[in-house]
Design a protein around this motif. Structure first.
Motif, short mmCIF file in Angstrom:
data_model
loop_
_atom_site.label_atom_id
_atom_site.label_comp_id
_atom_site.label_asym_id
_atom_site.label_seq_id
_atom_site.Cartn_x
_atom_site.Cartn_y
_atom_site.Cartn_z
N ALA A 172 0.81 -1.22 0.00
CA ALA A 172 0.00 0.00 0.00
C ALA A 172 0.84 1.26 0.00
N LEU A 173 2.06 1.21 0.48
CA LEU A 173 2.88 2.42 0.60
C LEU A 173 3.10 3.07 -0.77
N GLY A 174 2.85 4.36 -0.82
CA GLY A 174 3.03 5.11 -2.06
C GLY A 174 1.83 5.10 -2.97
N GLU A 175 0.85 4.24 -2.69
CA GLU A 175 -0.36 4.20 -3.50
C GLU A 175 -1.34 5.29 -3.05
N TYR A 176 -2.29 5.59 -3.91
CA TYR A 176 -3.29 6.61 -3.60
C TYR A 176 -4.67 5.97 -3.42
N VAL A 177 -5.29 6.30 -2.28
CA VAL A 177 -6.68 5.88 -2.04
C VAL A 177 -7.55 7.13 -2.15
N ARG A 178 -8.79 6.93 -2.55
CA ARG A 178 -9.73 8.04 -2.64
C ARG A 178 -10.59 8.05 -1.37
N ILE A 179 -10.51 9.18 -0.66
CA ILE A 179 -11.30 9.36 0.55
C ILE A 179 -12.37 10.40 0.24
N ASN A 180 -13.63 9.94 0.21
CA ASN A 180 -14.72 10.80 -0.26
C ASN A 180 -14.37 11.43 -1.62
N ASN A 181 -13.79 10.58 -2.47
CA ASN A 181 -13.42 10.96 -3.85
C ASN A 181 -12.24 11.92 -3.95
N VAL A 182 -11.52 12.12 -2.84
CA VAL A 182 -10.31 12.95 -2.85
C VAL A 182 -9.10 12.02 -2.70
N PRO A 183 -8.13 12.08 -3.60
CA PRO A 183 -6.98 11.17 -3.53
C PRO A 183 -6.02 11.53 -2.38
N PHE A 184 -5.63 10.51 -1.62
CA PHE A 184 -4.66 10.67 -0.53
C PHE A 184 -3.60 9.60 -0.70
N LYS A 185 -2.35 9.99 -0.44
CA LYS A 185 -1.24 9.05 -0.55
C LYS A 185 -1.07 8.27 0.75
N VAL A 186 -0.94 6.95 0.64
CA VAL A 186 -0.74 6.09 1.81
C VAL A 186 0.74 6.16 2.22
N VAL A 187 1.00 6.61 3.45
CA VAL A 187 2.38 6.71 3.93
C VAL A 187 2.68 5.73 5.06
N GLY A 188 1.64 5.01 5.52
CA GLY A 188 1.87 4.07 6.61
C GLY A 188 0.70 3.12 6.79
N VAL A 189 0.99 1.97 7.39
CA VAL A 189 -0.03 0.98 7.78
C VAL A 189 0.21 0.67 9.25
N CYS A 190 -0.86 0.70 10.06
CA CYS A 190 -0.67 0.57 11.50
C CYS A 190 -1.66 -0.41 12.13
N ILE A 191 -1.35 -0.79 13.35
CA ILE A 191 -2.24 -1.60 14.18
C ILE A 191 -2.58 -0.78 15.41
N GLU A 192 -3.85 -0.76 15.78
CA GLU A 192 -4.27 -0.03 16.96
C GLU A 192 -4.04 -0.89 18.20
N PRO A 193 -3.47 -0.35 19.26
CA PRO A 193 -3.21 -1.15 20.46
C PRO A 193 -4.50 -1.58 21.12
N GLY A 194 -4.52 -2.84 21.58
CA GLY A 194 -5.68 -3.34 22.31
C GLY A 194 -6.92 -3.50 21.48
N SER A 195 -6.78 -3.69 20.18
CA SER A 195 -7.95 -3.81 19.32
C SER A 195 -7.73 -4.90 18.29
N THR A 196 -8.79 -5.68 18.02
CA THR A 196 -8.73 -6.68 16.97
C THR A 196 -9.36 -6.16 15.69
N ARG A 197 -9.92 -4.94 15.73
CA ARG A 197 -10.51 -4.32 14.54
C ARG A 197 -9.73 -3.05 14.22
N ASN A 198 -8.92 -3.13 13.20
CA ASN A 198 -8.05 -2.01 12.83
C ASN A 198 -8.65 -1.30 11.62
N ARG A 199 -9.75 -0.59 11.86
CA ARG A 199 -10.51 0.03 10.79
C ARG A 199 -10.41 1.55 10.82
#
Length: 416
Positions: free
Chosen positions: A171-198
């Protein structure tokens, strides 16, 4: 102490009275077994709750706005309080505040990449949010200060978002559309204490400009420089007084400004568990005492049964010290062996429970999503408890031994 004949005699006596020896040893073993179970359970609860607190910084604080319920300075109740960017500039400079992040709330937003799409929660923030919530980065980086200053269209996505949109692709360097606005992915993370990383994280300055947020902020996440309950409460009061003056609401109006002080909650919870541990120790020691009393009673019976034998020993020249030593060695042997068995069974059961929990809970246990974690007893405590039991068993056997040594041979030989 190392007289072979004496030890053979003790073992012979134990073999002749198997039921009595078993009951004596069982009371001792049960006492230390229960002590290990109680201590292990108490540690498990304490460790589980502490692990849940560690998902975020222990000295974290969250602040949000509401509506006034008290008239103040000529202003009627029911007035909404709103944070703005200048409130962030104010709070990060307050004494006692280590780091601060503001958030403009966007709610669920639409994410899409190629043919995949879904709704996820967007958290707009400053870089300092990672000091508070301690995200674990799998790839790339978190939001930084340059992103804020330059209003960059960058985003850090949760692991579940990465899996749903990118599948096995990087995913790094790719662009996702957020409400149809392109954003560059600079990181992927895990939330502490959570099994749902949404959740996804983007610069708050970018969100305000791109999604018509003006200069509004909805809440703050802070870390504070407070080590004690009193210090954290003083910082909390300082923040409330500052915002009460700026936004003109009554300082006692808790509906106007909501605050959650995690350090205060943590300290109070740990105090409760300290009290629980003390209570567990009291119960455990009481169980040990019951076992020791059992040993003492059995040794009294032993002296009574062997009165004539003791009289004969003294009549042929046995010293009082040898009589005391014989009975004490029997008491020490039973107490030590039984105590060791109870120790092994108790700690072994706790280790088995811990292993089973780790295997069944998997990632949830490692991330702190449990109220019962690592229910084991410190080895030093276990050994100290066993040694204490041996010493106490020795003292328990000393009283009847002393009594046996004081019996006159002629009285002992007449005893029925």
């Amino acid at each position: 102490m190392f007289d072979l004949d004496k030890w053979q005699e003790i073992l012979s006596t134990i073999k002749k009275n198997k039921m009595r020896t078993f009951l004596t040893g069982f009371s001792v073993a049960w006492g230390i077994f229960m002590l290990m179970i109680l201590l292990g359970s108490g540690n498990g609860l304490s460790n589980g709750v502490a692990a849940n607190f560690m998902n975020d910084a222990v000295n974290a604080m969250w602040i949000w706005t509401g509506e006034t319920t008290i008239a103040h300075q000529g202003l009627k109740p029911g007035r909404p309080i709103q944070f703005r960017n200048d409130d962030y500039d104010l709070i990060e400079k307050l004494p006692g505040v280590e780091s601060a992040s503001g958030r403009y709330f966007m709610g669920n937003t639409r994410y899409s990449y190629e043919n995949e799409s879904g709704e996820y929660t967007t958290v707009t923030c400053h870089p300092e949010l990672n000091d508070v919530e301690k995200m674990e980065l799998i790839e790339g980086r978190f939001i930084n200060e340059v992103d804020i200053l330059q209003d960059r269209k960058v985003v850090v996505i949760g692991k579940d978002i990465h899996t749903a949109l990118f599948k096995e692709k990087p995913a790094l360097g790719e662009y996702v559309r957020i409400n149809n606005v392109p954003f560059k992915v600079v990181g992927v993370c895990i939330e502490p204490g959570s099994t749902r990383n949404r959740n996804a994280y983007m610069p708050v300055s970018t969100a305000q400009k791109v999604f018509n947020g003006s200069n509004r902020l909805h809440n703050f996440a802070l870390t504070i420089d407070g080590k004690t309950l009193q210090e954290s409460q003083e910082i909390e009061e300082r923040i409330r007084n500052t915002f009460a003056r700026k936004h003109r609401f009554d300082v006692t109006d808790e509906s106007a400004l909501g605050m959650y002080n995690k350090l205060e909650n943590y300290i109070q919870t740990m105090r409760i568990f300290q009290a629980i541990k003390i209570f567990i120790w009291i119960i455990g020691i009481g169980t040990l005492i019951a076992g020791i009393v059992g040993v003492s009673n059995i040794m009294l019976i032993v002296v009574k049964e062997r009165t004539k034998e003791i009289g004969i020993r003294k009549a042929i020249g046995a010293s009082p010290a040898s009589v005391v030593g014989l009975i004490l060695l029997e008491s020490i042997l039973i107490t030590t062996v039984a105590g060791y068995i109870g120790l092994v069974l108790g700690t072994g059961l706790m280790e088995l429970i811990n292993y089973s929990m780790v295997q069944s809970a998997g990632d949830a246990a490692q991330q702190g999503e449990t109220v019962f974690l690592n229910p084991t007893v410190d080895f030093g405590v276990a050994v100290a408890a066993t040694l204490l039991l041996v010493v106490a068993g020795t003292l328990a056997g000393y009283i009847p031994a002393k009594r046996a040594a004081s019996i006159k041979p002629i009285v002992a030989l007449r005893d029925e």
